[in-house]
Design a protein around this motif. Structure first.
Motif, short mmCIF file in Angstrom:
data_model
loop_
_atom_site.label_atom_id
_atom_site.label_comp_id
_atom_site.label_asym_id
_atom_site.label_seq_id
_atom_site.Cartn_x
_atom_site.Cartn_y
_atom_site.Cartn_z
N SER A 85 82.68 -8.52 11.78
CA SER A 85 83.53 -8.62 10.57
C SER A 85 83.87 -7.24 10.11
O SER A 85 83.28 -6.36 10.70
N TRP A 86 84.71 -7.19 9.17
CA TRP A 86 85.26 -5.80 8.52
C TRP A 86 83.87 -5.30 7.81
O TRP A 86 83.79 -4.09 7.87
N LEU A 87 82.97 -6.15 7.34
CA LEU A 87 82.01 -5.53 6.61
C LEU A 87 81.00 -4.82 7.40
O LEU A 87 80.28 -3.97 7.10
N ASP A 88 80.77 -5.44 8.76
CA ASP A 88 79.95 -4.69 9.83
C ASP A 88 80.61 -3.53 10.38
O ASP A 88 79.98 -2.94 11.13
N ARG A 89 81.95 -3.49 10.11
CA ARG A 89 82.74 -2.40 10.58
C ARG A 89 82.64 -2.60 12.23
O ARG A 89 83.24 -1.42 12.77
N SER A 90 82.68 -3.86 12.64
CA SER A 90 82.77 -3.99 14.07
C SER A 90 82.94 -5.46 14.38
O SER A 90 82.54 -6.16 13.50
N CYS A 91 83.67 -5.72 15.58
CA CYS A 91 83.53 -7.10 15.92
C CYS A 91 83.75 -7.03 17.62
O CYS A 91 84.31 -6.05 18.21
N VAL A 92 83.24 -8.26 18.05
CA VAL A 92 83.42 -8.32 19.54
C VAL A 92 84.03 -9.63 20.03
O VAL A 92 83.76 -10.45 19.36
N ALA B 73 86.93 -7.34 24.33
CA ALA B 73 87.38 -6.35 23.66
C ALA B 73 86.34 -5.98 22.61
O ALA B 73 85.58 -6.74 22.02
N GLN B 74 86.43 -4.81 21.96
CA GLN B 74 85.53 -4.52 20.87
C GLN B 74 86.16 -3.72 19.97
O GLN B 74 87.37 -2.71 20.27
N MET B 75 85.90 -3.63 18.54
CA MET B 75 86.64 -2.94 17.36
C MET B 75 85.54 -2.41 16.82
O MET B 75 84.52 -2.98 16.54
N HIS B 76 85.63 -1.04 16.53
CA HIS B 76 84.49 -0.10 15.74
C HIS B 76 85.36 0.60 14.60
O HIS B 76 86.53 1.20 14.87
#
Length: 194
Positions: A128-135, A146-149
């Motif tokens: 999530s955005w709150l976790d500041r990441s998603c996979v 893909a991964q987002m940070h």
């Protein structure tokens, strides 16, 4: 793994930067650039509309995908279509929460248009955005596509911009990945308002 178009697939990892302006009075609060700062995508959102539809545009303002939320669904169901269409014949994929009750992190299942029974997802997202990441994972597996940070910058504090870095793995459609992140952002905004 071309989902939107082979033009959005590369045989090497792609690094994308996403800037989300927190407060904006115009559309285009999402921009997506490559590692060199070249604009690849922007998101056109309704300003004052009852429609909950977003359009993913390329750098030349050509519509790539239309993302539409089904507001009467209990699972945060979204449908994504080619171009500016909302016709079922142009459906690319459907996204929904894995279950109606989710505490903290949303878990999302993605079903490509050909997967009409929707019993086993083609992709799933955790984070999530709150976790500041998603996979983003392929199917129900642990294979990451893909991964987002979150990137911390002075802009994020001073002028209300959130910066994210997205790594899209080789041969994965990066327009598809960007559309997932746009939907995840909207789901998280709704969750934080509840």
């Amino acid at each position: 793994m071309a989902i939107v178009s082979p033009n959005f697939c590369a045989p090497y990892p792609i690094e994308l930067g996403i800037v989300r302006k927190v407060m904006t009075i115009t559309d285009g609060n999402f921009t997506v650039t490559d590692a060199n700062g070249n604009l690849h995508f922007k998101v056109k959102e309704p300003l004052l509309s009852l429609s909950d539809k977003r359009v993913l545009m390329d750098a030349s303002d050509n519509p790539i995908l239309t993302l539409r939320e089904n507001r009467v669904s209990l699972h945060d169901r979204w449908q994504v279509f080619r171009g500016k269409s909302t016709s079922q014949s142009d459906l690319v994929y459907t996204l929904k929460r894995s279950s109606m009750i989710q505490i903290m992190k949303p878990k999302l299942d993605i079903f490509l248009a050909e997967n009409k029974e929707m019993k086993v997802c083609d992709f799933h997202v955790k984070g999530s955005w709150l976790d500041r990441s998603c996979v983003v994972y392929a199917g129900k597996s642990d294979v990451i596509v893909a991964q987002m940070h979150k990137k911390h910058t002075a802009q994020s504090i001073l002028i209300g911009k959130s910066n994210f870095s997205v790594t899209v793995y080789p041969n994965v459609d990066f327009a598809f990945i960007v559309s997932l992140i746009v939907i995840l952002d909207d789901i998280n905004k709704e969750d934080s308002e509840d």
